[in-house]
Design a protein around this motif. Structure first.
Motif, PDB file in Angstrom:
ATOM      1  N   PHE A  31      -0.467  -1.651  -7.386  1.00 38.76           N
ATOM      2  CA  PHE A  31      -1.877  -2.040  -6.495  1.00 38.76           C
ATOM      3  C   PHE A  31      -2.056  -3.122  -6.964  1.00 38.76           C
ATOM      4  CE2 PHE A  31      -5.345   1.928  -6.108  1.00 38.76           C
ATOM      5  CZ  PHE A  31      -4.584   2.451  -5.271  1.00 38.76           C
ATOM      6  N   TYR A  61      -0.421  -6.155  -5.543  1.00 40.27           N
ATOM      7  CA  TYR A  61       0.370  -5.235  -3.635  1.00 40.27           C
ATOM      8  C   TYR A  61      -0.702  -7.061  -2.615  1.00 40.27           C
ATOM      9  CZ  TYR A  61       0.584  -2.146  -0.037  1.00 40.27           C
ATOM     10  OH  TYR A  61       1.323  -1.010   1.196  1.00 40.27           O
ATOM     11  N   TYR A 121      -3.366  -8.201  -4.115  1.00 42.85           N
ATOM     12  CA  TYR A 121      -5.068  -7.244  -4.797  1.00 42.85           C
ATOM     13  C   TYR A 121      -4.668  -7.731  -6.334  1.00 42.85           C
ATOM     14  CZ  TYR A 121      -8.163  -4.110  -5.751  1.00 42.85           C
ATOM     15  OH  TYR A 121      -9.154  -3.241  -6.206  1.00 42.85           O
ATOM     16  N   CYS A 128      -8.927   0.211  -7.714  1.00 40.56           N
ATOM     17  CA  CYS A 128     -10.037  -0.329  -7.055  1.00 40.56           C
ATOM     18  C   CYS A 128     -11.487   0.282  -7.232  1.00 40.56           C
ATOM     19  CB  CYS A 128      -9.470   0.267  -5.002  1.00 40.56           C
ATOM     20  SG  CYS A 128      -7.974  -0.686  -4.470  1.00 40.56           S
ATOM     21  N   HIS A 188     -10.989   0.258  -1.347  1.00 42.14           N
ATOM     22  CA  HIS A 188     -10.238  -1.666  -1.774  1.00 42.14           C
ATOM     23  C   HIS A 188     -11.551  -2.709  -2.545  1.00 42.14           C
ATOM     24  CE1 HIS A 188      -7.657  -0.798   1.598  1.00 42.14           C
ATOM     25  NE2 HIS A 188      -7.540   0.469   0.702  1.00 42.14           N
ATOM     26  N   ASP A 239     -10.345   4.580  -7.337  1.00 43.87           N
ATOM     27  CA  ASP A 239      -9.170   4.535  -6.821  1.00 43.87           C
ATOM     28  C   ASP A 239      -7.537   3.884  -7.308  1.00 43.87           C
ATOM     29  OD1 ASP A 239      -6.684   5.187  -5.143  1.00 43.87           O
ATOM     30  OD2 ASP A 239      -7.996   4.037  -3.370  1.00 43.87           O
ATOM     31  N   ASP A 262      -0.890   8.307  -7.350  1.00 41.84           N
ATOM     32  CA  ASP A 262      -1.922   7.257  -6.197  1.00 41.84           C
ATOM     33  C   ASP A 262      -3.265   8.361  -6.348  1.00 41.84           C
ATOM     34  OD1 ASP A 262      -4.028   5.729  -4.786  1.00 41.84           O
ATOM     35  OD2 ASP A 262      -2.836   5.772  -2.699  1.00 41.84           O
ATOM     36  N   HIS A 317      -1.361   8.923   3.584  1.00 43.62           N
ATOM     37  CA  HIS A 317      -0.509   7.590   3.930  1.00 43.62           C
ATOM     38  C   HIS A 317       1.178   8.697   3.466  1.00 43.62           C
ATOM     39  CE1 HIS A 317      -0.785   6.342   0.038  1.00 43.62           C
ATOM     40  NE2 HIS A 317      -2.073   6.119   0.250  1.00 43.62           N
ATOM     41  N   HIS A 366       3.121   3.442   0.145  1.00 40.05           N
ATOM     42  CA  HIS A 366       2.673   3.178   1.736  1.00 40.05           C
ATOM     43  C   HIS A 366       3.967   4.733   2.554  1.00 40.05           C
ATOM     44  CE1 HIS A 366      -0.652   1.518   0.267  1.00 40.05           C
ATOM     45  NE2 HIS A 366      -1.200   2.555   0.648  1.00 40.05           N
ATOM     46  N   TRP A 388     -10.769  -7.346   0.755  1.00 38.12           N
ATOM     47  CA  TRP A 388     -10.615  -6.871   0.151  1.00 38.12           C
ATOM     48  C   TRP A 388     -11.775  -5.128   0.687  1.00 38.12           C
ATOM     49  CZ3 TRP A 388      -5.431  -4.673  -0.551  1.00 38.12           C
ATOM     50  CH2 TRP A 388      -4.647  -6.072  -0.500  1.00 38.12           C
ATOM     51  N   GLU A 432      -9.243  11.397  -3.090  1.00 33.26           N
ATOM     52  CA  GLU A 432      -8.104  11.225  -2.883  1.00 33.26           C
ATOM     53  C   GLU A 432      -6.945  12.032  -3.752  1.00 33.26           C
ATOM     54  OE1 GLU A 432      -5.848   7.089  -3.403  1.00 33.26           O
ATOM     55  OE2 GLU A 432      -4.483   7.720  -1.583  1.00 33.26           O
TER      56      GLU A 432
HETATM   57  N1  MF3 Z   1      -5.412   4.575  -2.728  1.00 31.88           N
HETATM   58  C1  MF3 Z   1      -5.251   2.987  -1.674  1.00 31.88           C
HETATM   59  C2  MF3 Z   1      -4.003   3.102  -0.428  1.00 31.88           C
HETATM   60  O1  MF3 Z   1      -3.080   3.856  -0.956  1.00 31.88           O
HETATM   61  C3  MF3 Z   1      -4.987   1.772  -2.068  1.00 31.88           C
HETATM   62  C4  MF3 Z   1      -4.297   0.739  -2.163  1.00 31.88           C
HETATM   63  S1  MF3 Z   1      -5.040  -0.155  -2.608  1.00 31.88           S
HETATM   64  C5  MF3 Z   1      -4.219  -1.811  -2.415  1.00 31.88           C
HETATM   65  O2  MF3 Z   1      -4.054   2.525   0.163  1.00 31.88           O
HETATM   66  F1  MF3 Z   1      -4.905  -2.805  -3.317  1.00 31.88           F
HETATM   67  F2  MF3 Z   1      -3.238  -1.361  -3.257  1.00 31.88           F
HETATM   68  F3  MF3 Z   1      -4.010  -2.065  -1.489  1.00 31.88           F
END
Ligand code: MF3
Ligand code: CO
Length: 268
Positions: A57, A60, A63, A68, A77, A94, A105, A168, A175, A218, A232
């Motif tokens: 993360f 990303y 971030y 998170c 987030h 997370d 994840d 996702h 993602h 965020w 998750e």
């Molecule tokens: N588990 C979340 C996701 O898959 C966390 C993303 S946080 C981020 O979207 F910082 F990467 F955006």
């Protein structure tokens, strides 16, 4: 396009997600009144780097952290902060990592000390909704069966499903397609096939489901200030049923499909 992972790729994803699971297990034990989520973030980052992985993360879309960490009315987030957790809080932790080119994840929501019974119910029902969703990860099922299973269970228990964020596909990127809402009619969308890997992440509120993003750009919080929970897992569809990649046990605790042949009983 929904990618399908080969057996060796699934082993790499198992390794990445196993690391996430073990770090989350360590963080869960550290959660207590007086501990800050920034401290948890430091522990997580050190463990990830020591394992030869990279936090997924951090960086990303800008971030700033490894975790998170979303406290109380924060749904997802939340940015780790120096504010100590207090008795009665709940915190969603997370974390994603990249290890050998593949992503892990997973998220858990943890109570801080004693929490009210209705809060315990929120955590339990959200966690149960994830398990019910995982059971839908079967060859021949449809993507929308996953969200349907979440919504049914959550609403039957008087809680609500967040619409603005989704699960996702996951693999060599964090993602991938498809998006996986936590609500909807069953039997819609792409058909599930072996080798597909999805991060399923129900986000559930105690009050209304609407969320807004704070000025930090965020943190997503409930508009009505009600508590939210988030769990998750990263899960593979296999010919022998769902395989949860983001759990600690050495064995693969595949959710059982149909009843198995009993082991043959020796005569005598
Ligand atoms: N588990 C979340 C996701 O898959 C966390 C993303 S946080 C981020 O979207 F910082 F990467 F955006
Ligand atoms: Co995710």
């Amino acid at each position: 396009m929904i990618t399908r992972k080969s057996a060796p790729e699934l082993e790499l994803m198992r390794a990445a997600n196993g690391l996430v699971a073990s770090v989350l297990a360590a963080l869960r034990r550290l959660v207590a009144p007086g501990v800050s989520t920034l401290e948890l973030d430091a522990v997580a980052e050190r463990q990830v780097l020591e394992a030869g992985a990279v936090p997924a993360f951090k960086g990303y879309h800008g971030y700033p952290a490894t975790l998170c960490a979303s406290v109380n009315d924060a749904v997802v987030h939340g940015i780790p902060s120096a504010t100590p957790l207090v008795e009665g809080d709940i915190v969603s932790i997370d974390m994603g990592v990249v290890l050998d080119g593949f992503y892990g994840d997973s998220a858990i929501t943890v109570p801080v000390g004693q929490v009210p019974d209705r809060t315990t119910d929120l955590l339990r029902v959200t966690r149960e909704s994830l398990d019910l969703a995982i059971e839908q990860m079967r060859v021949g099922g449809h993507v929308s069966d996953i969200g349907h299973a979440v919504q049914r269970h959550v609403e039957a228990n008087g809680f609500a499903v967040v619409r603005e964020f989704v699960g996702h596909g996951i693999g060599a990127t964090l993602h991938e397609e498809p998006q996986i809402p936590n609500y909807g009619e069953p039997g819609r969308g792409p058909v599930l096939a072996s080798g597909m890997v999805f991060a399923i992440e129900p986000m559930v509120t105690m009050g209304a489901p609407a969320v807004k993003v704070l000025d930090d750009r965020w943190t997503a919080v409930t508009r009505d200030g009600s508590l939210a929970a988030h769990f998750e897992h990263t899960v593979a569809v296999t010919d022998s049923g769902p395989r949860v990649l983001s759990q600690m046990s050495a064995r693969d605790t595949a959710v059982e499909t149909a009843s198995r042949e009993p082991a043959s009983v020796p005569h005598g």
